[in-house]
Structure formats: C-alpha cells, structure tokens
Write an enzyme that holds these catalytic residues in place. Structure first.
Site, short mmCIF file in Angstrom:
data_model
loop_
_atom_site.label_atom_id
_atom_site.label_comp_id
_atom_site.label_asym_id
_atom_site.label_seq_id
_atom_site.Cartn_x
_atom_site.Cartn_y
_atom_site.Cartn_z
N ASP A 75 -12.78 -28.17 15.95
CA ASP A 75 -13.69 -29.05 16.66
C ASP A 75 -13.58 -30.50 16.20
O ASP A 75 -13.08 -30.81 15.12
CB ASP A 75 -15.13 -28.56 16.52
CG ASP A 75 -15.57 -28.44 15.07
OD1 ASP A 75 -14.76 -28.01 14.22
OD2 ASP A 75 -16.74 -28.77 14.75
N GLU A 132 -17.09 -26.08 13.34
CA GLU A 132 -17.30 -26.20 11.89
C GLU A 132 -18.31 -27.27 11.58
O GLU A 132 -19.14 -27.11 10.68
CB GLU A 132 -15.97 -26.51 11.18
CG GLU A 132 -16.05 -26.47 9.67
CD GLU A 132 -16.65 -27.72 9.03
OE1 GLU A 132 -17.32 -27.60 7.98
OE2 GLU A 132 -16.45 -28.83 9.57
#
Length: 385
Positions: A75, A132
């Site tokens: 991400d 994350e």
C-alpha cells in the site's frame, strides 16, 4: 543469481508501481500486477483476495515439508508527491512515500530467482500484504487463513531505512519496533459569545490544559528505563473566531514496547482528562485504540537473517545490535503466529519516510533480493549440501 535482465526488469517494475500507487485495501491493480509477474515466473499456486486485496503465492522445490514465509507490503500513503521525478505518482494525493513499491519489487525478484533457479528443499510462501500503513492488513490476512490454512514455520520481512547506506543491513533480537496506540479525546462544554466567557464552559481552554498535562505522563508515570512517547498531533474546536467553543477534539498517539506501559499510559490519561474536565465544568470522552502491537524479533530467526546478511552484505555492513525504533510495523502481527524476524536495509541519503520528497533507492533492490534468496536456501537446505 540475479541476472542483468532481471535487475533491469525490477527497475521497471518498481517505477511502474511508484507511478501507480494504491491506498490500503484498494491495491487491486497492484495485486493484479503481482499475480501477472508470478505467473510469468511459472508460479501457479497463487491465492488472491487474502485479507481483502492480499496475495499469497506458494512455491515448492524438492520434497521438504518445512515452510518459510517472506512478506512485502503493497500500500501507499495519502501524501501528494513533490519529487518531480519522471516516474512520479500519476494519482494526486497518493504516493509510495514509504518504499512499499520497492519492497513489493524485491519480493517479486526473490520469487523469480527461486522459481527459476530453485536451490532449496521445501516450500516458500510469498506474502504480498495490503494496508500495512493502517495497521490492519496483516490481521485481515491472518483472519483469512495466513498462518493457519496457509501455514508456515518461520516468517521474515524487510524495510528500507533512509540514512542507512545502501548495502547496509541491521536488526536486533527481541523488541525492535514500538507499538502504536491512538487516542481521541472529545471535550464538551457550553459555548457562547467571545465577549461573555463567564457565561460559558470553554472547551478549548479545558483541552489546552489537558494537552499540557498529557506531556507529564511519560516523565511522571513511566519507568525511565522504558521507552515511551505520548504525542498530541491535532486539536480542533468549533473554529468560529468570535465564539467560545462548546466542543474540542484532541487526537494523538502513544508509542511503547510492552502492554504494561500501554495500560499505564491509558490509565493516567483517563485520570488526567476526567480531573481537568471536572475542574473546568466540562465533560470528556476518551477513545483509546491499540492499533499496532510491539514488534519483537525471535532471537533464533534474527540470527538466521543475520547469517544471510553477512554473506550478502558483508560482516562490516551488518549491524546485529541496531537501536530500537519507536516507529510501528504491521508485520508484528505475523510474529504472533510463528517465529520470525524483521530487518532494515539501507536506502542511502534519501528524504525521510512519509515525506512528499521520498523515493526508494533502486540500488538497494538487487542486494535485498539476494538476501531473501540466501535466507531461503539456508533455512531450506537441500540434503547433502
């Protein structure tokens, strides 16, 4: 081990991912890209949608039954990039400001080498994790079967570190990265005209008193031998220039390395907030959330990672006693499932993580791939070698 053709391809993959960032649990195009590359390497045992948008690929070589998991995050952050690089983010307000584009590329590179060259006996699970930065992605993957249905004996992860020279490597056994607790304090009073404070219960004044006193929590309630931080990062009132606020919101986070410290901070915060709110004639509510858990490296797994690092990076460039960091990492959730360890590799003289000027140093790609490969071959050796 890493051909010039693969090195060139990795450079293109990393810059493609950098140009096309996706926020947590939205990494659909990134996941498709990862799956496409894995299939090009000949890896067919691939599960998608794990934890939302996560990908787990499994590669078997030989007949060994031990399983090693390697993890990368996918991400990006909600930051507007200002690097002006030719491969800058194509999406305003989103950028890979933490190097997850590099981490994904490294794990793809390791998958390519291991799929093509083998050299191990057992299974490797390549774990491409979403979200994350939220501290939610690993928990979502675990809920979808990572570590149970898709089990493993050990798990390892990497992160780049600005300021550490490229070609350097570090970690430490035991506590390595801090937990993050988030808090939101809502103060309610009674507002009114700015010329008549005596008719009001000023929520802003109460909030300011609370912010000041929160700074005393660490210095007066936490053992000085423990690492702890309490940071107020936002305060907001009714935002009307000529009116006393009826409500104020305080937000921030706390960093620590153990649950006892976390609960001591929360207890002190609740005590301070209630006392000051009562003193100001206001009321207050606290939402206290434990978002990230402490990252505690397994000593044996740490030693295995350091052994591989000394082979790849050299003993002089491998630091086995890195200082603990207050920053948090969602990989810590995986260490509750099985033994494992987390490591930093150098990103050179780059802008800091989470900066709009940050960029991953592509020179770090190949050595990091070699480390993953060396680690797998050390932990899953072929009999007789």
């Amino acid at each position: 081990m890493v051909s010039s053709e693969l090195a060139d391809a990795m450079l293109q993959w990393r810059r493609h991912l950098h140009q096309n960032p996706e926020f947590g649990f939205e990494e659909e195009a990134t996941a498709r890209f990862v799956v496409e590359k894995l299939r090009e390497f000949g890896i067919e045992d691939i599960e998608t949608g794990i934890g939302g948008t996560g990908v787990i690929a499994t590669l078997q070589c030989g007949n060994g039954d031990r399983i090693i998991a390697l993890r990368a995050d996918m991400d990006c952050l909600q930051i507007h990039e200002t690097t002006n690089l030719p491969y800058s983010s194509n999406t305003p307000g989103l950028m890979h400001a933490c190097g997850h584009d590099g981490h994904t590329t490294i794990l793809l590179g390791a998958a390519a080498v291991l799929a093509i060259d083998g050299g191990f006996d057992g299974k490797v699970r390549f774990v491409f994790q979403p979200a994350e930065e939220w501290g939610q992605g690993m928990k979502a993957m675990i809920q979808d079967g990572l570590g149970s249905r898709l089990g493993f004996d050990e798990i390892y992860g990497l992160h780049n570190k600005p300021g550490l020279p490229v070609g350097s490597f570090e970690t430490t056994p035991g506590p390595f990265m801090g937990a993050e607790d988030g808090f939101r304090i809502t103060v309610r009073g009674s507002g009114g005209h700015a010329s008549r404070p005596h008719d009001c219960k000023d929520a802003i004044l109460c909030a300011c008193s609370i912010v000041s006193e929160l700074q005393m929590i660490v210095s007066r309630t936490i053992d000085p031998a423990e690492l702890a931080v309490v940071s107020v990062t936002s305060i907001e009132g009714d935002n009307i220039k000529n009116a006393i606020s009826s409500e104020a919101c305080i937000e921030g986070d706390c960093r620590h390395f153990n649950d006892t410290v976390s609960h001591t901070i929360e207890d002190a915060m609740r005590r301070i907030v209630k006392g000051l709110a009562d003193g100001h004639g206001c009321t207050a509510e606290i939402a206290y959330d434990r978002v990230f858990v402490p990252l505690v490296n397994n000593p044996e797994a740490t030693a295995h990672g350091l052994k591989a690092a000394k082979t790849v990076f050299g003993e002089k460039s491998t630091n086995p006693k890195a200082p603990r960091m207050g920053a948090s990492e969602d990989f810590a959730q995986a260490l509750k499932v099985s033994p494992g360890a987390f490591f930093n590799f150098g990103n050179g003289d780059s802008a800091p993580l989470h900066s709009p000027k940050y960029d991953f140093d592509d020179a770090a790609l190949v050595p990091s791939v070699k480390w993953f490969v060396e680690l797998v071959r050390n932990r899953l050796p072929i009999s007789g070698q």
